[in-house]
Design a protein around this motif. Structure first.
Motif, mmCIF file in Angstrom:
data_model
loop_
_atom_site.group_PDB
_atom_site.id
_atom_site.type_symbol
_atom_site.label_atom_id
_atom_site.label_comp_id
_atom_site.label_asym_id
_atom_site.label_seq_id
_atom_site.Cartn_x
_atom_site.Cartn_y
_atom_site.Cartn_z
ATOM 1 N N GLN A 159 -25.093 2.140 39.275
ATOM 2 C CA GLN A 159 -26.015 2.785 38.789
ATOM 3 C C GLN A 159 -25.639 3.313 37.471
ATOM 4 O OE1 GLN A 159 -26.542 6.463 41.066
ATOM 5 N NE2 GLN A 159 -28.130 7.148 39.699
ATOM 6 N N PHE A 160 -24.334 3.750 37.310
ATOM 7 C CA PHE A 160 -24.232 4.289 35.943
ATOM 8 C C PHE A 160 -23.395 3.155 34.897
ATOM 9 C CE2 PHE A 160 -24.735 7.829 38.417
ATOM 10 C CZ PHE A 160 -25.239 8.881 37.741
ATOM 11 N N GLY A 161 -22.951 2.068 35.444
ATOM 12 C CA GLY A 161 -22.298 1.116 34.653
ATOM 13 C C GLY A 161 -20.694 1.584 34.331
ATOM 14 N N PHE A 162 -20.157 0.810 33.449
ATOM 15 C CA PHE A 162 -18.809 1.157 33.252
ATOM 16 C C PHE A 162 -18.374 1.454 31.743
ATOM 17 C CE2 PHE A 162 -19.284 -1.222 36.981
ATOM 18 C CZ PHE A 162 -18.229 -0.570 37.949
ATOM 19 N N THR A 163 -17.382 2.165 31.277
ATOM 20 C CA THR A 163 -17.033 2.389 30.028
ATOM 21 C C THR A 163 -16.227 1.156 29.594
ATOM 22 O OG1 THR A 163 -15.102 3.462 30.460
ATOM 23 C CG2 THR A 163 -16.855 4.842 30.447
ATOM 24 N N ALA A 164 -15.931 1.139 28.207
ATOM 25 C CA ALA A 164 -15.125 0.187 27.559
ATOM 26 C C ALA A 164 -13.864 0.129 28.404
ATOM 27 C CB ALA A 164 -15.100 0.173 26.206
ATOM 28 N N ALA A 165 -13.602 1.132 28.587
ATOM 29 C CA ALA A 165 -11.997 1.114 29.374
ATOM 30 C C ALA A 165 -12.277 0.642 30.918
ATOM 31 C CB ALA A 165 -11.344 2.419 29.237
ATOM 32 N N GLY A 166 -13.485 0.509 31.490
ATOM 33 C CA GLY A 166 -13.597 0.179 32.942
ATOM 34 C C GLY A 166 -13.678 1.178 33.954
ATOM 35 N N PHE A 167 -13.907 2.545 33.465
ATOM 36 C CA PHE A 167 -14.243 3.327 34.347
ATOM 37 C C PHE A 167 -15.622 3.555 34.385
ATOM 38 C CE2 PHE A 167 -10.022 4.477 32.468
ATOM 39 C CZ PHE A 167 -9.217 4.994 33.594
ATOM 40 N N ILE A 168 -16.240 4.136 35.848
ATOM 41 C CA ILE A 168 -17.302 4.402 36.002
ATOM 42 C C ILE A 168 -17.788 5.377 35.008
ATOM 43 C CG2 ILE A 168 -18.895 5.075 37.718
ATOM 44 C CD1 ILE A 168 -17.056 4.258 39.901
ATOM 45 N N ASP A 169 -19.002 5.234 34.385
ATOM 46 C CA ASP A 169 -19.577 5.886 33.435
ATOM 47 C C ASP A 169 -20.260 7.228 33.956
ATOM 48 O OD1 ASP A 169 -20.037 6.636 30.792
ATOM 49 O OD2 ASP A 169 -21.581 5.252 30.387
ATOM 50 N N ILE A 170 -19.515 8.029 34.348
ATOM 51 C CA ILE A 170 -20.017 9.313 34.897
ATOM 52 C C ILE A 170 -18.643 10.340 35.360
ATOM 53 C CG2 ILE A 170 -20.287 8.678 37.244
ATOM 54 C CD1 ILE A 170 -22.350 11.017 37.626
ATOM 55 N N GLU A 171 -18.816 11.448 34.604
ATOM 56 C CA GLU A 171 -17.552 12.408 34.964
ATOM 57 C C GLU A 171 -17.767 12.920 36.405
ATOM 58 O OE1 GLU A 171 -16.595 14.968 31.726
ATOM 59 O OE2 GLU A 171 -15.596 13.246 30.600
ATOM 60 N N LEU A 172 -17.009 12.998 37.292
ATOM 61 C CA LEU A 172 -17.202 13.480 38.660
ATOM 62 C C LEU A 172 -16.062 14.140 39.107
ATOM 63 C CD1 LEU A 172 -19.571 12.981 40.497
ATOM 64 C CD2 LEU A 172 -18.335 10.828 41.416
ATOM 65 N N SER A 173 -16.021 15.411 39.329
ATOM 66 C CA SER A 173 -15.126 16.265 39.898
ATOM 67 C C SER A 173 -14.733 15.597 41.323
ATOM 68 C CB SER A 173 -15.257 17.752 39.893
ATOM 69 O OG SER A 173 -16.442 17.958 40.978
ATOM 70 N N ARG A 174 -13.518 15.944 41.739
ATOM 71 C CA ARG A 174 -13.268 15.385 43.197
ATOM 72 C C ARG A 174 -14.190 16.364 44.322
ATOM 73 N NH1 ARG A 174 -8.894 14.676 40.032
ATOM 74 N NH2 ARG A 174 -7.423 13.050 40.594
ATOM 75 N N GLN A 175 -14.374 17.588 43.959
ATOM 76 C CA GLN A 175 -15.087 18.416 44.709
ATOM 77 C C GLN A 175 -16.563 17.775 44.991
ATOM 78 O OE1 GLN A 175 -14.508 21.309 46.877
ATOM 79 N NE2 GLN A 175 -16.605 20.293 47.707
ATOM 80 N N ASP A 176 -16.968 17.605 43.839
ATOM 81 C CA ASP A 176 -18.631 16.646 43.902
ATOM 82 C C ASP A 176 -18.558 15.641 44.921
ATOM 83 O OD1 ASP A 176 -19.870 18.740 42.691
ATOM 84 O OD2 ASP A 176 -20.021 17.766 40.510
ATOM 85 N N LEU A 177 -17.346 14.742 44.335
ATOM 86 C CA LEU A 177 -17.226 13.354 45.181
ATOM 87 C C LEU A 177 -17.086 13.639 46.799
ATOM 88 C CD1 LEU A 177 -17.132 10.510 45.208
ATOM 89 C CD2 LEU A 177 -14.764 10.466 44.823
ATOM 90 N N ALA A 178 -16.517 14.775 46.966
ATOM 91 C CA ALA A 178 -16.397 15.181 48.697
ATOM 92 C C ALA A 178 -17.896 15.614 48.827
ATOM 93 C CB ALA A 178 -15.493 16.263 48.510
ATOM 94 N N SER A 179 -18.655 16.484 48.229
ATOM 95 C CA SER A 179 -19.794 16.848 48.642
ATOM 96 C C SER A 179 -20.665 15.696 48.859
ATOM 97 C CB SER A 179 -20.357 17.892 47.575
ATOM 98 O OG SER A 179 -19.544 18.955 47.466
ATOM 99 N N TYR A 180 -20.459 14.672 47.951
ATOM 100 C CA TYR A 180 -21.482 13.346 47.818
ATOM 101 C C TYR A 180 -21.337 12.666 49.216
ATOM 102 C CZ TYR A 180 -23.682 9.239 46.019
ATOM 103 O OH TYR A 180 -24.660 8.208 45.826
ATOM 104 N N ILE A 181 -20.014 12.666 49.637
ATOM 105 C CA ILE A 181 -19.659 11.497 50.889
ATOM 106 C C ILE A 181 -19.663 12.280 52.079
ATOM 107 C CG2 ILE A 181 -18.672 10.131 49.434
ATOM 108 C CD1 ILE A 181 -15.949 11.073 50.840
ATOM 109 N N GLY A 182 -19.706 13.776 51.829
ATOM 110 C CA GLY A 182 -19.893 14.534 53.146
ATOM 111 C C GLY A 182 -18.317 14.596 53.857
ATOM 112 N N ALA A 183 -17.530 14.965 53.012
ATOM 113 C CA ALA A 183 -16.272 15.083 53.373
ATOM 114 C C ALA A 183 -15.475 16.465 52.836
ATOM 115 C CB ALA A 183 -14.992 13.983 53.111
ATOM 116 N N THR A 184 -14.679 17.161 53.592
ATOM 117 C CA THR A 184 -13.849 18.130 53.167
ATOM 118 C C THR A 184 -13.116 17.653 51.773
ATOM 119 O OG1 THR A 184 -11.915 17.860 54.282
ATOM 120 C CG2 THR A 184 -13.650 18.971 55.099
#
Length: 230
Positions: free
Chosen positions: A164-189
Motif C-alpha cells: 500500500q505505502f511502498g518503500f523508502t530508499a533505505a528499504g523501509f515501509i514508507d509509513i511511521e508506525l508505533s508498536r501500539q498502532d501495529l498491535a491495534s491493527y492486528i488485534g493483539a496485545t
C-alpha cells in the motif's frame, strides 16, 4: 484541524480523478481544505455525519472502539476517501479518523457529495467497487483474527502495508508506525506483539528503526501468513 490556505490540486483524490471535467468547477467551489497535525481527530466515532473527507497529503489511521481497546481498521494515504462508512440511513460515523502525521484533508458536505454521485456515474460505480473490496478485506481480517497466530498476522500486516505505502530508499515501509498502532491493527496485545516482534528481529526476518519496519526475508514472512493455526 484548521482551515488551510493551501488548496488541493483537484486531480489527486478519489473523487477528482473520477469526476467529469465539467463538474470540477463545482468541486473547487464546494471543497474545504483543512491542515492536520499528528494526533488531530478528523471525525469521531458516534458523531453525526456532516460529509466526507479525502486525504490530500499525510497518513491517517481509521479505528474504532473494541471493548476497552482500540482496533485499527485501516491506514490510508493521499488520495483516499474517509467518512464513507457513515453513509446510509443512520448517518453516524462508525469509526474515528486520526492523523498520523502533518497533512492536508479535503472536506465536502454531505448534500454536495450526494449530488456528485448522482451526476458522476463512473465515480458512483468505482465507489461501489471500493465498498465491495473493503468488505472482502474486512472479512479476511476477521477470519485472520480468529484463526491466524500473531506471527502470521504481523507478517500479513507488513506485507499489505508494503504494497500500500511502498518503500523508502533505505528499504523501509514508507509509513511511521508505533508498536501500539501495529498491535491495534492486528488485534493483539502490546505485550504479545512486542515479544513476537523481538523474535522476528532476532531471527533476521524483519528490521526496525524507530517507527519504521523493513522486511528482510519476504519469503519467510509470507510462509508465516500461511499458518492458520487450525
Amino acid at each position: 484541524m484548521k482551515p488551510s490556505k493551501i488548496a488541493c490540486d483537484l486531480k489527486s483524490c478519489f473523487l477528482c480523478k473520477l469526476c467529469l471535467k465539467e463538474w470540477l468547477p463545482a468541486v473547487a467551489d464546494s471543497r474545504k481544505n483543512f491542515a492536520v497535525k499528528r494526533g488531530d481527530i478528523i471525525f469521531n466515532e458516534g458523531g453525526p455525519v456532516t460529509g466526507v473527507y479525502f486525504v490530500y497529503s499525510g497518513n491517517v489511521k481509521v479505528h474504532k472502539k473494541w471493548g476497552d481497546k482500540e482496533l485499527i481498521i485501516r491506514f490510508v494515504k493521499n488520495g483516499a476517501i474517509l467518512g464513507h462508512r457513515g453513509l446510509g440511513s443512520d448517518l453516524q460515523y462508525p469509526v474515528t479518523a486520526t492523523a498520523l502525521e502533518p497533512g492536508l484533508v479535503c472536506f465536502f458536505e454531505l448534500d454536495f457529495f450526494t449530488s456528485t454521485l448522482k451526476v458522476n456515474h463512473e465515480l458512483t460505480y468505482q465507489l461501489l467497487q471500493f465498498f465491495a473490496d473493503e468488505l472482502q478485506v474486512s472479512e479476511r481480517k476477521m477470519r485472520n483474527l480468529a484463526h491466524m497466530p500473531v506471527k502470521g498476522r504481523i507478517g500479513q500486516a507488513l506485507i499489505n502495508l508494503g504494497k500500500q505505502f511502498g518503500f523508502t530508499a533505505a528499504g523501509f515501509i514508507d509509513i511511521e508506525l508505533s508498536r501500539q498502532d501495529l498491535a491495534s491493527y492486528i488485534g493483539a496485545t502490546y505485550e504479545t506483539l512486542f515479544r513476537v516482534i523481538n523474535e522476528l528481529t532476532e531471527d533476521g526476518t524483519i528490521e526496525i528503526s524507530g517507527k519504521q519496519f523493513k522486511i528482510l526475508d519476504p519469503e519467510k514472512l509470507l510462509r508465516l501468513t500461511q499458518d492458520t493455526g487450525i
